[in-house]
Design a protein around this motif. Structure first.
Motif, PDB file in Angstrom:
ATOM      1  N   PRO A 137     -31.410   4.035 -38.629  1.00  0.00           N
ATOM      2  CA  PRO A 137     -32.689   4.760 -38.685  1.00  0.00           C
ATOM      3  C   PRO A 137     -33.899   3.863 -38.921  1.00  0.00           C
ATOM      4  N   GLY A 138     -33.716   2.766 -39.604  1.00  0.00           N
ATOM      5  CA  GLY A 138     -34.853   1.896 -39.898  1.00  0.00           C
ATOM      6  C   GLY A 138     -35.555   2.281 -41.186  1.00  0.00           C
ATOM      7  N   PRO A 139     -36.523   1.467 -41.633  1.00  0.00           N
ATOM      8  CA  PRO A 139     -37.197   1.719 -42.913  1.00  0.00           C
ATOM      9  C   PRO A 139     -38.181   2.881 -42.815  1.00  0.00           C
ATOM     10  N   ARG A 140     -38.548   3.421 -43.960  1.00  0.00           N
ATOM     11  CA  ARG A 140     -39.589   4.448 -44.030  1.00  0.00           C
ATOM     12  C   ARG A 140     -40.924   3.759 -44.285  1.00  0.00           C
ATOM     13  N   LEU A 141     -41.886   3.971 -43.399  1.00  0.00           N
ATOM     14  CA  LEU A 141     -43.189   3.345 -43.569  1.00  0.00           C
ATOM     15  C   LEU A 141     -44.086   4.202 -44.460  1.00  0.00           C
ATOM     16  N   LEU A 181     -40.385   6.578 -33.348  1.00  0.00           N
ATOM     17  CA  LEU A 181     -41.203   6.334 -34.530  1.00  0.00           C
ATOM     18  C   LEU A 181     -40.301   6.226 -35.756  1.00  0.00           C
ATOM     19  N   PRO A 182     -40.602   5.325 -36.663  1.00  0.00           N
ATOM     20  CA  PRO A 182     -39.793   5.213 -37.883  1.00  0.00           C
ATOM     21  C   PRO A 182     -40.094   6.368 -38.821  1.00  0.00           C
ATOM     22  N   ARG A 183     -39.246   6.528 -39.791  1.00  0.00           N
ATOM     23  CA  ARG A 183     -39.500   7.533 -40.825  1.00  0.00           C
ATOM     24  C   ARG A 183     -40.827   7.225 -41.513  1.00  0.00           C
ATOM     25  N   GLY A 184     -41.567   8.265 -41.791  1.00  0.00           N
ATOM     26  CA  GLY A 184     -42.871   8.089 -42.432  1.00  0.00           C
ATOM     27  C   GLY A 184     -44.030   8.265 -41.474  1.00  0.00           C
ATOM     28  N   LEU A 185     -43.777   8.140 -40.150  1.00  0.00           N
ATOM     29  CA  LEU A 185     -44.828   8.355 -39.164  1.00  0.00           C
ATOM     30  C   LEU A 185     -44.591   9.691 -38.473  1.00  0.00           C
ATOM     31  N   THR A 186     -45.616  10.510 -38.373  1.00  0.00           N
ATOM     32  CA  THR A 186     -45.497  11.809 -37.714  1.00  0.00           C
ATOM     33  C   THR A 186     -45.656  11.642 -36.203  1.00  0.00           C
ATOM     34  N   ARG A 239     -41.152 -17.870 -26.886  1.00  0.00           N
ATOM     35  CA  ARG A 239     -42.568 -18.108 -26.605  1.00  0.00           C
ATOM     36  C   ARG A 239     -43.391 -16.812 -26.650  1.00  0.00           C
ATOM     37  N   ILE A 240     -43.032 -15.939 -27.586  1.00  0.00           N
ATOM     38  CA  ILE A 240     -43.759 -14.684 -27.756  1.00  0.00           C
ATOM     39  C   ILE A 240     -44.592 -14.760 -29.025  1.00  0.00           C
ATOM     40  N   GLU A 241     -45.865 -14.424 -28.917  1.00  0.00           N
ATOM     41  CA  GLU A 241     -46.737 -14.389 -30.082  1.00  0.00           C
ATOM     42  C   GLU A 241     -46.444 -13.104 -30.864  1.00  0.00           C
ATOM     43  N   VAL A 242     -46.047 -13.251 -32.108  1.00  0.00           N
ATOM     44  CA  VAL A 242     -45.711 -12.102 -32.934  1.00  0.00           C
ATOM     45  C   VAL A 242     -46.845 -11.823 -33.907  1.00  0.00           C
ATOM     46  N   ALA A 243     -47.269 -10.561 -33.964  1.00  0.00           N
ATOM     47  CA  ALA A 243     -48.275 -10.132 -34.932  1.00  0.00           C
ATOM     48  C   ALA A 243     -47.580  -9.194 -35.912  1.00  0.00           C
ATOM     49  N   PRO A 244     -46.903  -9.755 -36.927  1.00  0.00           N
ATOM     50  CA  PRO A 244     -46.100  -8.919 -37.825  1.00  0.00           C
ATOM     51  C   PRO A 244     -46.947  -8.167 -38.833  1.00  0.00           C
ATOM     52  N   VAL A 245     -46.521  -6.962 -39.129  1.00  0.00           N
ATOM     53  CA  VAL A 245     -47.108  -6.184 -40.211  1.00  0.00           C
ATOM     54  C   VAL A 245     -46.042  -6.096 -41.301  1.00  0.00           C
ATOM     55  N   PRO A 246     -46.216  -6.789 -42.430  1.00  0.00           N
ATOM     56  CA  PRO A 246     -45.186  -6.788 -43.475  1.00  0.00           C
ATOM     57  C   PRO A 246     -44.978  -5.391 -44.056  1.00  0.00           C
ATOM     58  N   VAL A 247     -43.711  -5.008 -44.201  1.00  0.00           N
ATOM     59  CA  VAL A 247     -43.372  -3.716 -44.815  1.00  0.00           C
ATOM     60  C   VAL A 247     -42.302  -3.949 -45.872  1.00  0.00           C
ATOM     61  N   ALA A 248     -42.203  -3.005 -46.799  1.00  0.00           N
ATOM     62  CA  ALA A 248     -41.272  -3.163 -47.918  1.00  0.00           C
ATOM     63  C   ALA A 248     -39.817  -2.999 -47.487  1.00  0.00           C
ATOM     64  N   GLY A 249     -39.546  -2.084 -46.558  1.00  0.00           N
ATOM     65  CA  GLY A 249     -38.177  -1.828 -46.132  1.00  0.00           C
ATOM     66  C   GLY A 249     -37.683  -2.873 -45.153  1.00  0.00           C
ATOM     67  N   ALA A 250     -36.349  -3.030 -45.087  1.00  0.00           N
ATOM     68  CA  ALA A 250     -35.751  -4.016 -44.182  1.00  0.00           C
ATOM     69  C   ALA A 250     -35.701  -3.473 -42.757  1.00  0.00           C
ATOM     70  N   PRO A 256     -43.062   0.380 -33.116  1.00  0.00           N
ATOM     71  CA  PRO A 256     -43.122   0.882 -34.491  1.00  0.00           C
ATOM     72  C   PRO A 256     -41.801   0.773 -35.243  1.00  0.00           C
ATOM     73  N   ASN A 257     -40.663   0.712 -34.509  1.00  0.00           N
ATOM     74  CA  ASN A 257     -39.359   0.678 -35.173  1.00  0.00           C
ATOM     75  C   ASN A 257     -38.475  -0.395 -34.527  1.00  0.00           C
ATOM     76  N   PRO A 258     -38.806  -1.685 -34.729  1.00  0.00           N
ATOM     77  CA  PRO A 258     -38.035  -2.760 -34.105  1.00  0.00           C
ATOM     78  C   PRO A 258     -36.646  -2.887 -34.733  1.00  0.00           C
ATOM     79  N   SER A 259     -35.836  -3.753 -34.162  1.00  0.00           N
ATOM     80  CA  SER A 259     -34.468  -3.890 -34.672  1.00  0.00           C
ATOM     81  C   SER A 259     -33.926  -5.281 -34.380  1.00  0.00           C
ATOM     82  N   LEU A 260     -32.846  -5.591 -35.050  1.00  0.00           N
ATOM     83  CA  LEU A 260     -32.034  -6.762 -34.740  1.00  0.00           C
ATOM     84  C   LEU A 260     -30.784  -6.214 -34.041  1.00  0.00           C
TER      85      LEU A 260
END
Length: 319
Positions: free
Chosen positions: A106-110, A138-143, A75-86, A7-11
């Motif tokens: 902290p990551g973006p707020r979903l 969990l990122p901000r926005g998820l309880t 070689r990983i299949e990515v199923a991205p869910v686009p979000v507004a925050g970086a 839910p809260n990936p990173s670089l």
């Protein structure tokens, strides 16, 4: 196929430094840029072991695009869910003795629609998954109840689910009966609300989590090894790693979970695979995940004769 949910990936940027001195200019002796997040690392370890994996995660901005690009290169299949925050960027400073200093953003707020899209993406890929590994904060926005919703959804689809999180997110999900939970020593202590000084203390704490709904508990005890408490029995696994061979413990617990699930996710053989993967990961730089050639299974010892009185090197304490 092992499906992972982060839910809260990173670089993640990891710098190897001779010594951490506050207030000084530090010159790195090595540098890595990796896709990060606990579930991401599980997918990377599964792929490195030659198995198929699909990684579901919210991604946004330039860091998110780079995470997807780096994962595709592994070689990983990515199923991205686009979000507004970086997508967040994290920094780790690794010293020669294995000491790691991490700075996690902290990551973006979903938003609510983004949260629903994330659940929908998991549902779309669940039918072909042998295991679903839901990992990390969990990122901000998820309880905290969000993981509980995911566990219930996974079971409705007939998939087995492994949960690697902590605090209220872990406790709130236990009523959904996740098949495996994977705390470290501190997370296990936090869950039961008391310090853990011995392996026996960790066993009792794991049994408490099982009484609250966890099917099995795979507990990482740091340098002391790993513990599996399950309906079929309790086992203790360890593999000594010389201090001079330790380079980074980033992702070691995630590699362990990947090894455990790839080996079937139950019993002493799966625990042995988890220990071997974790021991191999700490010998690699940054968050590099081990391949089969990195494993040293002969160095792993798994026993049902659990050393209950053994003092933990890294004693767990509630936060």
């Amino acid at each position: 196929m092992i499906l992972t949910v982060t839910p809260n990936p990173s670089l993640d940027r990891t710098y190897e430094i001779p010594d951490l001195e506050r207030g000084e200019v530090l010159r790195a002796t090595g540098e890595r840029v990796d896709p990060g997040g606990k579930g991401v690392n599980v997918s990377r370890a599964v792929a490195a072991a030659g198995h198929r994996t699909v990684a579901v995660m919210p991604l946004g901005g330039a860091p998110g695009a780079l995470v997807a690009e780096l994962l595709a290169g592994e070689r990983i299949e990515v199923a991205p869910v686009p979000v507004a925050g970086a997508t967040r960027s994290n920094i780790a400073l690794a010293e020669p003795d294995g000491t790691l200093t991490k700075i996690n953003a902290p990551g973006p707020r979903l938003t609510a629609p983004e949260s629903w899209s994330l659940l929908a993406a998991v549902a779309a890929h669940s039918p072909s998954a042998s295991w679903i590994a839901c990992c990390g904060s969990l990122p901000r926005g998820l309880t905290p109840s969000w993981y509980g919703e995911l566990v219930a959804q996974a079971h409705e689809s007939g998939a087995r689910i492994a949960l690697d999180t902590s605090g209220p997110s872990l406790l709130s999900a236990l009523s959904g009966r996740p098949d495996v939970v994977k705390p470290n020593t501190d997370e296990l202590a936090e869950a039961v609300g008391r310090p853990l000084a011995t392996v026996g203390d960790a066993v009792k704490a794991a049994e408490e989590l099982r009484s609250l709904g966890a099917g099995a508990v795979l507990a990482s005890l740091g340098a002391d090894g790993q513990l599996l408490v399950s309906p079929a029995g309790t086992w203790f696994g360890s593999a000594a790693v010389a201090a001079e061979r330790i380079r980074s413990n980033v992702g070691a617990g995630d590699a362990s979970l990947a090894g455990f699930l790839a080996a079937g996710g139950e019993g002493p053989d799966a625990l042995a695979a988890a220990v071997a993967h974790g021991a191999a990961a700490v010998r690699l730089p940054g968050s590099v995940m081990p391949t089969p050639s990195d494993l040293e299974p002969a160095a792993v010892l798994v026993t049902a004769d659990v050393p209950l009185d053994r003092a933990l090197t890294e004693q767990g304490s509630p936060r």
